[in-house]
Design a protein around this motif. Structure first.
Motif, PDB file in Angstrom:
ATOM      1  N   UNK A   5    -117.989   9.554  26.457  1.00  0.00           N
ATOM      2  CA  UNK A   5    -117.214   9.054  25.842  1.00  0.00           C
ATOM      3  C   UNK A   5    -116.681   7.635  26.270  1.00  0.00           C
ATOM      4  N   UNK A   6    -116.195   6.708  25.407  1.00  0.00           N
ATOM      5  CA  UNK A   6    -115.680   5.515  25.674  1.00  0.00           C
ATOM      6  C   UNK A   6    -114.384   5.503  25.871  1.00  0.00           C
ATOM      7  N   UNK A   7    -113.649   6.151  24.668  1.00  0.00           N
ATOM      8  CA  UNK A   7    -112.171   6.182  24.751  1.00  0.00           C
ATOM      9  C   UNK A   7    -111.714   7.719  24.189  1.00  0.00           C
ATOM     10  N   UNK A  64    -107.521   7.552  27.626  1.00  0.00           N
ATOM     11  CA  UNK A  64    -108.203   7.269  28.903  1.00  0.00           C
ATOM     12  C   UNK A  64    -109.364   6.447  28.159  1.00  0.00           C
ATOM     13  N   UNK A  65    -109.867   5.211  29.020  1.00  0.00           N
ATOM     14  CA  UNK A  65    -110.655   4.351  28.513  1.00  0.00           C
ATOM     15  C   UNK A  65    -111.794   4.296  29.798  1.00  0.00           C
ATOM     16  N   UNK A  72    -112.632   6.009  34.823  1.00  0.00           N
ATOM     17  CA  UNK A  72    -111.689   6.283  33.781  1.00  0.00           C
ATOM     18  C   UNK A  72    -110.310   5.682  34.073  1.00  0.00           C
ATOM     19  N   UNK A  73    -109.910   4.996  33.077  1.00  0.00           N
ATOM     20  CA  UNK A  73    -108.615   4.334  33.156  1.00  0.00           C
ATOM     21  C   UNK A  73    -107.625   5.224  32.438  1.00  0.00           C
ATOM     22  N   UNK A  78    -101.484   2.037  33.350  1.00  0.00           N
ATOM     23  CA  UNK A  78    -101.996   0.868  34.147  1.00  0.00           C
ATOM     24  C   UNK A  78    -100.898  -0.176  33.895  1.00  0.00           C
ATOM     25  N   UNK A  79    -100.608  -0.903  34.930  1.00  0.00           N
ATOM     26  CA  UNK A  79     -99.996  -1.914  35.040  1.00  0.00           C
ATOM     27  C   UNK A  79     -99.961  -3.025  33.750  1.00  0.00           C
TER      28      UNK A  79
END
Length: 258
Positions: A5-7, A64-65, A72-73, A78-79
């Motif tokens: 999965x991308x997003x 999540x991305x 995974x971000x 995230x800042x």
């Protein structure tokens, strides 16, 4: 989150005062896929788009991305500088009103070139060359490269916004009613352009539209929203040809009767 999965979003919830904008929304997007989010005005479509793209913070839930390195971000953790960098590199955003994304006092070529410069491209010849190529791709006469956007028609402005967005080959593009407010003939031309560019560049995209016909033409999968909830999701043709939820049935029947 599936490893391909991308997003991915889980449990997205957001209220504005007593108004529920999102209620426990789950969404997945795969690489190279276009997902359409449809529903009536006020259903939560644009709110969901803004939460998925990090422009709005949800009250609950997470997005999540998966970056190009497979990491995974957690988007909302995230800042702000890292999120802005993501929007300049991996992501793009196409607004209904192109003036939100264009600098009207900068030339057409300059608008396209600015996004390249934000990624560190500095050679003037390279920037102008890529700007010319992208004007050609979006069917704007290259003689207009030094003209200001304020001299362009609405359809040309939207095509210029698309060129500015796609010049850096983002992996994921968010589109908010990209054909809204345009004449039918201009819409058709723009839809063909979006479809061909998305396929050519193998982009993933999240498209918000109230127009079922636009979703059918462009999207692989569809998510139907009502009062902040996703009430039905699946392959576009499957959902539109055999809608299961009463609200989806109502949306489809209203199009057939129009």
């Amino acid at each position: 989150m599936n490893e391909d999965t991308l997003l991915s979003a889980r449990g997205l919830t957001l209220s504005f005062g007593h108004i529920t904008a999102l209620a426990d929304v789950d969404i997945d997007l795969w690489p190279g896929e276009m997902l359409a989010i449809v529903g009536e005005s006020g259903s939560g479509k644009t709110t969901l788009l803004n939460v998925l793209s990090g422009r709005l913070q949800p009250d609950a839930g997470a997005v999540w991305y998966r970056d190009p390195n497979g990491h995974l971000l957690d988007l909302h953790a995230m800042p702000a500088p890292a999120l802005r960098a993501l929007h300049r590199s991996d992501w793009g955003f196409v607004h209904q009103d192109p003036k939100q994304n264009l600098r009207m006092n900068v030339s057409a070529g300059g608008n396209v070139g600015e996004r390249l410069m934000a990624q560190g491209v500095r050679h003037y010849g390279d920037i102008r060359g890529q700007a010319l190529e992208w004007l050609r791709q979006v069917e704007i006469d290259t003689d207009r490269i030094d003209d200001l956007p304020r001299t362009f028609s609405g359809g040309m402005l939207q095509r210029l916004q698309i060129a500015r967005t796609l010049v850096t080959h983002p992996r994921l593009v968010f589109m908010d009613e990209p054909t809204g407010g345009l004449d039918v003939s201009v819409q058709a031309r723009l839809l063909d352009l979006i479809r061909s560019l998305v396929a050519q560049l193998q982009l993933a995209a999240v498209l918000v539209t109230h127009d079922i016909a636009v979703a059918r033409l462009l999207a692989h999968r569809i998510a139907v929203m009502q009062r902040g909830r996703v009430v039905e999701t699946g392959l576009t043709d499957q959902v539109l040809d055999d809608p299961q939820h009463p609200y989806t049935q109502l949306l489809v029947s209203s199009v057939l009767q129009a």
